[in-house]
Design an enzyme around this catalytic site. Structure first.
Site, PDB file in Angstrom:
ATOM      1  CG  HIS A  17      -1.899  -1.087   1.328  1.00  0.00           C
ATOM      2  ND1 HIS A  17      -2.074  -1.849   2.457  1.00  0.00           N
ATOM      3  CD2 HIS A  17      -2.791  -1.554   0.422  1.00  0.00           C
ATOM      4  CE1 HIS A  17      -3.038  -2.736   2.252  1.00  0.00           C
ATOM      5  NE2 HIS A  17      -3.492  -2.588   1.019  1.00  0.00           N
ATOM      6  CE  LYS A  41     -13.415  -6.438   3.717  1.00  0.00           C
ATOM      7  NZ  LYS A  41     -13.082  -5.623   2.530  1.00  0.00           N
ATOM      8  NE  ARG A  90      -2.768  -7.558  -4.153  1.00  0.00           N
ATOM      9  CZ  ARG A  90      -3.477  -7.776  -3.064  1.00  0.00           C
ATOM     10  NH1 ARG A  90      -2.877  -8.080  -1.931  1.00  0.00           N
ATOM     11  NH2 ARG A  90      -4.790  -7.706  -3.097  1.00  0.00           N
ATOM     12  CB  SER A 127      -4.324  -6.667   4.476  1.00  0.00           C
ATOM     13  OG  SER A 127      -3.837  -5.426   4.045  1.00  0.00           O
TER      14      SER A 127
HETATM   15  P1  ADP Z   1      -9.907  -3.691  -0.223  1.00  0.00           P
HETATM   16  O1  ADP Z   1     -10.549  -4.463   0.894  1.00  0.00           O
HETATM   17  O2  ADP Z   1     -10.678  -2.466  -0.604  1.00  0.00           O
HETATM   18  O3  ADP Z   1      -9.466  -4.491  -1.405  1.00  0.00           O
HETATM   19  P2  ADP Z   1      -7.105  -3.560   0.622  1.00  0.00           P
HETATM   20  O4  ADP Z   1      -6.603  -2.830   1.817  1.00  0.00           O
HETATM   21  O5  ADP Z   1      -6.993  -5.032   0.632  1.00  0.00           O
HETATM   22  O6  ADP Z   1      -8.615  -3.066   0.474  1.00  0.00           O
HETATM   23  O7  ADP Z   1      -6.391  -3.016  -0.695  1.00  0.00           O
HETATM   24  C1  ADP Z   1      -6.487  -1.680  -1.098  1.00  0.00           C
HETATM   25  C2  ADP Z   1      -5.872  -1.540  -2.490  1.00  0.00           C
HETATM   26  O8  ADP Z   1      -4.474  -1.808  -2.421  1.00  0.00           O
HETATM   27  C3  ADP Z   1      -6.444  -2.519  -3.521  1.00  0.00           C
HETATM   28  O9  ADP Z   1      -6.525  -1.877  -4.782  1.00  0.00           O
HETATM   29  C4  ADP Z   1      -5.405  -3.617  -3.568  1.00  0.00           C
HETATM   30  O10 ADP Z   1      -5.399  -4.270  -4.825  1.00  0.00           O
HETATM   31  C5  ADP Z   1      -4.134  -2.810  -3.360  1.00  0.00           C
HETATM   32  N1  ADP Z   1      -3.045  -3.605  -2.808  1.00  0.00           N
HETATM   33  C6  ADP Z   1      -3.079  -4.460  -1.765  1.00  0.00           C
HETATM   34  N2  ADP Z   1      -1.877  -5.036  -1.548  1.00  0.00           N
HETATM   35  C7  ADP Z   1      -1.050  -4.525  -2.504  1.00  0.00           C
HETATM   36  C8  ADP Z   1       0.343  -4.737  -2.839  1.00  0.00           C
HETATM   37  N3  ADP Z   1       1.109  -5.604  -2.162  1.00  0.00           N
HETATM   38  N4  ADP Z   1       0.854  -4.050  -3.886  1.00  0.00           N
HETATM   39  C9  ADP Z   1       0.072  -3.198  -4.595  1.00  0.00           C
HETATM   40  N5  ADP Z   1      -1.228  -2.958  -4.337  1.00  0.00           N
HETATM   41  C10 ADP Z   1      -1.790  -3.610  -3.309  1.00  0.00           C
END
Ligand code: ADP
Length: 145
Positions: A17, A41, A90, A127
């Site tokens: 992120h 959630k 990803r 995450s």
């Molecule tokens: P959500 O529940 O809305 O998907 P996340 O916190 O899981 O929220 O992810 C937020 C954004 O960050 C999403 O677009 C996800 O694809 C992106 N993301 C998550 N992990 C990575 C990573 N390792 N590298 C690049 N982008 C990421």
């Protein structure tokens, strides 16, 4: 003035992120990291814990703001005056999901989504895996900013 909204669960906020935000600052003036406060959630970290962690990562970086929101991302993007929504991709799995969200958000608000490809060195960080490792008492510091 180009303001991007980076919405997500950020439970927790990872190096992946952080990389998306840092790279977006090369072409945007401001990034608002927006924590989706979705009561349905179940999350590991509270909204306040997530907010504090993200604020710590960007302390001293005046172009990054952290917020929490409820409701639809498209509505919130309009509310904060974002020119575009920022998300990361990803894998092909992410791609299908993000394409769908981007379509819906643009239909609802007219606001486009900018997708940045994950750095290959960080693309395996999620995450959900970090939460799983934490639940088993593993050291997750390599994955967090
Ligand atoms: P959500 O529940 O809305 O998907 P996340 O916190 O899981 O929220 O992810 C937020 C954004 O960050 C999403 O677009 C996800 O694809 C992106 N993301 C998550 N992990 C990575 C990573 N390792 N590298 C690049 N982008 C990421």
């Amino acid at each position: 003035m180009h303001r991007l909204l980076f919405p997500g669960s950020f439970d927790p906020f990872t190096k992946g992120h952080q990389d998306i935000v840092s790279r977006a600052l090369a072409f945007a003036d401001e990034v608002v990291v927006a924590i989706g406060d979705n009561a349905a959630k179940g999350t590991l970290l509270s909204v306040d814990e997530r907010r504090e962690r993200i604020e710590r990562v960007f302390a001293g970086q005046g172009r990054v703001h952290v917020a929490a929101y409820q409701g639809l991302t498209a509505d919130y993007a309009r509310q904060v005056g974002a020119q575009a929504i920022l998300r990361g991709v990803r894998s092909t799995l992410d791609y299908e999901y993000e394409r769908n969200l981007a379509d819906i958000n643009r239909a609802l608000s007219g606001i486009d989504t900018i997708l940045l490809m994950a750095d290959p060195n960080l693309a395996s960080i999620s995450s959900s895996v970090v939460r799983e490792l934490m639940a088993h008492g593993k050291d997750v510091s390599p994955f967090l900013p």
